[in-house]
Design a protein around this motif. Structure first.
Motif, short mmCIF file in Angstrom:
data_model
loop_
_atom_site.label_atom_id
_atom_site.label_comp_id
_atom_site.label_asym_id
_atom_site.label_seq_id
_atom_site.Cartn_x
_atom_site.Cartn_y
_atom_site.Cartn_z
N TYR A 64 37.77 -19.54 84.31
CA TYR A 64 37.82 -19.92 85.67
C TYR A 64 38.52 -21.52 85.55
O TYR A 64 38.44 -22.05 84.62
N SER A 65 39.12 -21.86 86.53
CA SER A 65 39.67 -23.02 86.73
C SER A 65 38.61 -24.10 86.73
O SER A 65 37.63 -23.98 87.32
N ASP A 100 39.11 -26.96 88.64
CA ASP A 100 39.20 -27.18 89.82
C ASP A 100 38.57 -26.18 90.80
O ASP A 100 39.14 -25.05 90.86
N ILE A 101 37.48 -26.54 91.28
CA ILE A 101 36.81 -25.65 92.11
C ILE A 101 37.72 -25.15 93.29
O ILE A 101 37.57 -23.83 93.77
N SER A 102 38.35 -25.92 93.84
CA SER A 102 39.14 -25.64 95.00
C SER A 102 40.34 -24.47 94.66
O SER A 102 40.97 -24.10 95.73
N GLU A 103 40.67 -24.38 93.51
CA GLU A 103 41.68 -23.47 92.86
C GLU A 103 41.09 -22.12 92.11
O GLU A 103 41.76 -21.41 91.69
N LEU A 104 39.69 -22.04 92.56
CA LEU A 104 39.07 -20.91 91.77
C LEU A 104 39.37 -19.31 92.43
O LEU A 104 39.47 -19.12 93.70
N THR A 105 40.05 -18.60 91.56
CA THR A 105 40.48 -17.28 92.17
C THR A 105 39.57 -16.24 91.34
O THR A 105 39.42 -16.57 90.17
N LEU A 106 39.53 -15.32 92.13
CA LEU A 106 38.47 -14.24 91.64
C LEU A 106 39.27 -12.87 92.04
O LEU A 106 39.89 -12.70 93.28
N THR A 107 39.16 -11.88 91.30
CA THR A 107 40.05 -10.66 91.62
C THR A 107 38.95 -9.48 91.75
O THR A 107 38.19 -8.94 91.03
N TYR A 108 39.42 -8.73 92.86
CA TYR A 108 38.76 -7.31 92.97
C TYR A 108 39.68 -6.46 92.64
O TYR A 108 40.83 -6.37 92.55
N PRO A 109 39.30 -5.38 91.59
CA PRO A 109 39.90 -4.55 91.05
C PRO A 109 40.67 -3.61 91.91
O PRO A 109 40.00 -3.21 93.05
N THR A 110 41.90 -2.88 91.62
CA THR A 110 42.44 -2.21 92.41
C THR A 110 42.21 -0.77 91.92
O THR A 110 42.61 0.33 92.75
N THR A 111 41.70 -0.52 90.61
CA THR A 111 41.28 0.85 90.20
C THR A 111 40.09 0.75 89.74
O THR A 111 39.81 -0.05 88.92
N VAL A 112 39.10 1.66 89.92
CA VAL A 112 37.65 1.63 89.51
C VAL A 112 37.41 3.04 88.83
O VAL A 112 37.78 3.92 89.62
N ASN A 113 36.77 3.14 87.78
CA ASN A 113 36.42 4.09 87.21
C ASN A 113 34.80 4.39 87.39
O ASN A 113 33.96 3.68 87.04
N GLN A 114 34.41 5.43 88.22
CA GLN A 114 33.20 6.10 88.74
C GLN A 114 32.99 7.04 87.75
O GLN A 114 33.44 8.03 87.67
N LEU A 115 31.85 6.84 86.94
CA LEU A 115 31.12 7.56 85.74
C LEU A 115 29.79 8.20 86.05
O LEU A 115 29.42 9.04 85.48
N ALA A 116 29.36 8.18 87.18
CA ALA A 116 28.14 8.61 87.67
C ALA A 116 28.11 8.84 89.41
O ALA A 116 28.78 8.48 89.83
N ASP A 117 27.08 9.63 89.65
CA ASP A 117 27.19 9.75 91.35
C ASP A 117 26.91 8.42 91.94
O ASP A 117 27.39 8.22 92.96
N VAL A 118 25.83 7.62 91.40
CA VAL A 118 25.61 6.47 92.14
C VAL A 118 25.69 5.36 90.95
O VAL A 118 24.87 5.32 89.82
#
Length: 306
Positions: A119-120, A122-140
C-alpha cells in the motif's frame, strides 16, 4: 480473509443494514485494552444484518489477521502493520497490536484490512483493486471478498482505543438455478457480467468522502466468475463477488452463462437499483425454459431479456 458464517437465506433481493457511526466506534467497557506501553486497539467490523431474510451474519477475526494503519499528518507512520492478539482469535471484537507510536495530541487513524505492505505511504493515493476474474469453488463462499476500511479520531488521554471497520464494497450474490430445465444435466463453466460503466478493477479510495474512484474509467467493465467442476444446474448454484458501488440501473448490463457442454445463454438484466456500499444484492437466474419458450430462442444461442 475474514470468515463469514451465513444462516439460511431466501433467494430474493435483500439489504444488509448497518449500525450508526456512533455505535460502530463505541468503546467496550472493561475490555482491558489501553493506550499504555505499546500501541493496542480493539477493532470490530460494522455489524451486518439481513432485512427480510432468515438467520444472521457474524463476522469474526481469525489467526494471522493484520491491519494497515496510517497516522494522519505523520509521514513517519504510514502503512504500519498491527497484528491480531492471539487471545482475539475467533472473536468479533479483536485486539490489534504493533509498533505504532501514539502522538501526544488527538489524532486521526486510518486503517485497511487486510494488511498489505505494498500500500502507498500516502493515504490519499491509496488504490485497491477488485478482481475481474473470480474462481468460485463452492456453492456459497465462506469469505466475503474485498477489503474493509476504518477511520477513528483518538485521544491519547483515553484509557482505551476502539476502531470500527466497514466495507466500501457492494456485495453481489449470483444464484443460477436450472433445475427442471433442458440444461439441468449440464454443469456451469462460467458467468460473465458486463456493463457500460466501470464497477471493477483498480480504484482509489477517498477516506474523506468514503467513495471509490476508478483510476481508469475505460476499464473494469467486465467480471467473470469461473465455477469448479461439479457445479450442476439441477440445483441452485451460488457465487459471491465484491464490486465498487456503482449505479448500473441503465448501464446495458448483460450476463453470459456458459456450460461445460458448450452452450452460451445471454441474460440482459439491468439492476433495479444502484449498488451502494455495505449493501448486499442477489441476482437470480432461473425459469430458463420459460424464457426459452417465450423468446423462441435458437438452438445455438439464447438471448434472454429479463
Amino acid at each position: 480473509m475474514k470468515k463469514v458464517y451465513l444462516g439460511a437465506m431466501l433467494i430474493a433481493v435483500a439489504l444488509w443494514s448497518a449500525c450508526t457511526e456512533k455505535e460502530m466506534i463505541e468503546k467496550t467497557p472493561d475490555s482491558g485494552v489501553d493506550s499504555g506501553e505499546g500501541f493496542r486497539i480493539e477493532a470490530s467490523a460494522r455489524p451486518l444484518t439481513k432485512i427480510g431474510m432468515d438467520g444472521e451474519l457474524t463476522v469474526v477475526w481469525k489467526k494471522g489477521d493484520a491491519i494497515s494503519a496510517w497516522v494522519a499528518g505523520d509521514a513517519t507512520q504510514t502503512n504500519v502493520p498491527l497484528s491480531l492478539a492471539e487471545s482475539s482469535e475467533g472473536e468479533s471484537v479483536g485486539v490489534f497490536e504493533g509498533g505504532l507510536r501514539c502522538p501526544s495530541e488527538p489524532f486521526t487513524l486510518y486503517s485497511v484490512y487486510p494488511y498489505d505492505g505494498a500500500y502507498s505511504s500516502d493515504i490519499s493515493e491509496l488504490t485497491l483493486t477488485y478482481p475481474t476474474t473470480v474462481n468460485q469453488l463452492a456453492d456459497v463462499s465462506e469469505e466475503i471478498p474485498g477489503f474493509m476500511v476504518g477511520t477513528a479520531v483518538l485521544n491519547p488521554s483515553d484509557e482505551k482505543y476502539s476502531l470500527g471497520f466497514s466495507y466500501p464494497s457492494a456485495l453481489l450474490e449470483f444464484v443460477i438455478d436450472g433445475r427442471g430445465s433442458i440444461f439441468s444435466d449440464n454443469e456451469i463453466l462460467s458467468l460473465t457480467f458486463t456493463a457500460e460503466k466501470c464497477f471493477a478493477g483498480e480504484m482509489k479510495y477517498d477516506f474523506e468522502t468514503g467513495k471509490l474512484i476508478p483510476t481508469d474509467e475505460t476499464a473494469g467493465k467486465e467480471l467473470t466468475v469461473n465455477f469448479g467442476t461439479g457445479a450442476k444446474m439441477d440445483r441452485a448454484q451460488r457465487a459471491w463477488v465484491a464490486v465498487a458501488p456503482t449505479d448500473l440501473t441503465d448501464a446495458g448490463c448483460s450476463f453470459i452463462l456458459k456450460t461445460r457442454s458448450g452452450q452460451e445463454i445471454t441474460f440482459t438484466i439491468d439492476p433495479s437499483k444502484p449498488f451502494v456500499a455495505q449493501t448486499k444484492y442477489t441476482m437470480t437466474f432461473k425459469e430458463i425454459d420459460k424464457w426459452l419458450s417465450s423468446r423462441k430462442a435458437s438452438a445455438t444461442g439464447y438471448d434472454l431479456v429479463g
